[in-house]
Design an enzyme around this catalytic site. Sequence first.
Site, PDB file in Angstrom:
ATOM      1  N   GLY A  50      42.508  22.916  45.815  1.00 49.82           N
ATOM      2  CA  GLY A  50      43.175  22.560  44.479  1.00 49.82           C
ATOM      3  C   GLY A  50      44.647  22.268  44.448  1.00 49.82           C
ATOM      4  O   GLY A  50      45.188  21.652  43.607  1.00 49.82           O
ATOM      5  N   ASP A 108      45.474  33.176  39.229  1.00 47.41           N
ATOM      6  CA  ASP A 108      44.408  33.605  38.122  1.00 47.41           C
ATOM      7  C   ASP A 108      44.361  35.184  38.543  1.00 47.41           C
ATOM      8  O   ASP A 108      45.473  35.965  37.980  1.00 47.41           O
ATOM      9  CB  ASP A 108      43.227  33.033  38.637  1.00 47.41           C
ATOM     10  CG  ASP A 108      42.029  33.455  37.283  1.00 47.41           C
ATOM     11  OD1 ASP A 108      42.114  33.160  36.244  1.00 47.41           O
ATOM     12  OD2 ASP A 108      41.083  34.050  37.873  1.00 47.41           O
ATOM     13  N   LYS A 136      48.156  32.684  35.065  1.00 49.40           N
ATOM     14  CA  LYS A 136      47.362  33.063  33.932  1.00 49.40           C
ATOM     15  C   LYS A 136      47.830  34.459  33.768  1.00 49.40           C
ATOM     16  O   LYS A 136      47.181  35.402  34.512  1.00 49.40           O
ATOM     17  CB  LYS A 136      46.022  32.816  34.209  1.00 49.40           C
ATOM     18  CG  LYS A 136      45.121  31.560  34.059  1.00 49.40           C
ATOM     19  CD  LYS A 136      43.813  31.433  34.130  1.00 49.40           C
ATOM     20  CE  LYS A 136      43.160  30.206  34.522  1.00 49.40           C
ATOM     21  NZ  LYS A 136      41.709  30.410  34.812  1.00 49.40           N
ATOM     22  N   ASP A 164      39.213  22.042  39.920  1.00 50.55           N
ATOM     23  CA  ASP A 164      37.740  21.552  39.679  1.00 50.55           C
ATOM     24  C   ASP A 164      36.944  22.356  38.873  1.00 50.55           C
ATOM     25  O   ASP A 164      37.032  23.612  38.722  1.00 50.55           O
ATOM     26  CB  ASP A 164      37.167  21.338  41.152  1.00 50.55           C
ATOM     27  CG  ASP A 164      36.772  22.689  41.872  1.00 50.55           C
ATOM     28  OD1 ASP A 164      37.839  23.380  42.025  1.00 50.55           O
ATOM     29  OD2 ASP A 164      35.677  22.917  42.068  1.00 50.55           O
TER      30      ASP A 164
HETATM   31  P1  IMP Z   1      42.672  33.902  42.017  1.00 51.88           P
HETATM   32  O1  IMP Z   1      42.258  34.456  43.337  1.00 51.88           O
HETATM   33  O2  IMP Z   1      41.693  34.707  41.139  1.00 51.88           O
HETATM   34  O3  IMP Z   1      44.101  34.167  41.718  1.00 51.88           O
HETATM   35  O4  IMP Z   1      42.088  32.351  41.861  1.00 51.88           O
HETATM   36  C1  IMP Z   1      42.981  31.305  42.520  1.00 51.88           C
HETATM   37  C2  IMP Z   1      42.023  30.114  42.755  1.00 51.88           C
HETATM   38  O5  IMP Z   1      41.054  29.954  41.860  1.00 51.88           O
HETATM   39  C3  IMP Z   1      42.947  29.190  42.501  1.00 51.88           C
HETATM   40  O6  IMP Z   1      43.405  28.462  43.768  1.00 51.88           O
HETATM   41  C4  IMP Z   1      41.750  27.968  42.181  1.00 51.88           C
HETATM   42  O7  IMP Z   1      41.377  27.357  43.308  1.00 51.88           O
HETATM   43  C5  IMP Z   1      40.780  28.659  41.330  1.00 51.88           C
HETATM   44  N1  IMP Z   1      40.955  28.893  40.069  1.00 51.88           N
HETATM   45  C6  IMP Z   1      41.544  29.814  39.195  1.00 51.88           C
HETATM   46  N2  IMP Z   1      41.536  29.454  37.904  1.00 51.88           N
HETATM   47  C7  IMP Z   1      40.995  28.161  37.750  1.00 51.88           C
HETATM   48  C8  IMP Z   1      40.745  27.608  36.905  1.00 51.88           C
HETATM   49  O8  IMP Z   1      41.188  27.652  35.518  1.00 51.88           O
HETATM   50  N3  IMP Z   1      40.070  26.183  37.079  1.00 51.88           N
HETATM   51  C9  IMP Z   1      39.684  26.032  38.218  1.00 51.88           C
HETATM   52  N4  IMP Z   1      39.831  26.843  39.319  1.00 51.88           N
HETATM   53  C10 IMP Z   1      40.767  27.901  39.071  1.00 51.88           C
HETATM   54 MG    MG Z   2      42.805  27.303  44.719  1.00 51.38          MG
END
Ligand code: IMP
Ligand code: MG
Length: 184
Positions: A50, A108, A136, A164
Site C-alpha cells: 500500500g 486504520d 482514520k 487496493d
Molecule cells: P490497520 O492494521 O487496521 O491499521 O490497517 C492498516 C492496513 O490496512 C493499511 O496499511 C492498508 O493496507 C489497509 N487498509 C486500511 N484501510 C484501508 C482502506 O480504506 N482501503 C484499503 N486498504 C486499507
Molecule cells: Mg498497508
Amino acid sequence: MDKISVLDKTFVPFIGHDELMGCIDSVAERINKDFEGATDVPIVLCILNGAIMFTGELMQRLNFPCQLVSTKMTSYVGTSTTGEVQQTMPLTASVKGRRVIIAEDIIDTGLTIRAMKKILEDEGATEVRVCTMLFKPEAYRTGEHIDYVGKEIANRFIIGFGLDYNELGRNLRDIYVLEDSTFR
Ligand code: IMP
Ligand code: MG
C-alpha cells in the site's frame, strides 16, 4: 473525476492528486525539520504494498541522507481487516542500531503499526517513528503514538494511490471512496 467500478463495487472521487501532494509536502516538511543535520542515515521503511506510492513521493522530498528498506504486512481482505497481521515479506535490510521512520499508506485499527513496531524493536532499531499519509481516527484502537499524519479521514473504505480493493485500484492517481459506505 467520475465514478468508477472495481469488481462488484462502485467508488466515487474523494481526495484528488493535488491535495494528496500537498499533504505529503507538509509531512515531509515536518520530518525534515526533526531530522535536520542527521548524520546517522535514518531508515525509511516502506510497508508494502500500500505505501509504495506514498513512500516514493515522500522520499523525493526528504533532504537528509536516508536509506530505503521495505517489508510486507498483510491484514486486509476485501473491504475490512481480518484483525490478524502477518509479515509476509521480511525486512530487506537490517535495522539494528538504526533510527527508523515507518512510511504507511493508511492507519486504520493500528494493528499493523503495533505489529511493525514490535518487530523493529525486536530487531534492534534504536528509535521508531510512525508516518502515515492517511489516518482514520474513528477506527483507531491501539493507541500507539503516530508522529506524522498527512490527513485524517472518516472511517470509510478507500482505494487509489497505492490502496487496493482485492489488489485492484492501486494504480489510480486519486483516492476514491466506496459509494454509500455502510460496510461496517
Ligand atoms: P490497520 O492494521 O487496521 O491499521 O490497517 C492498516 C492496513 O490496512 C493499511 O496499511 C492498508 O493496507 C489497509 N487498509 C486500511 N484501510 C484501508 C482502506 O480504506 N482501503 C484499503 N486498504 C486499507
Ligand atoms: Mg498497508
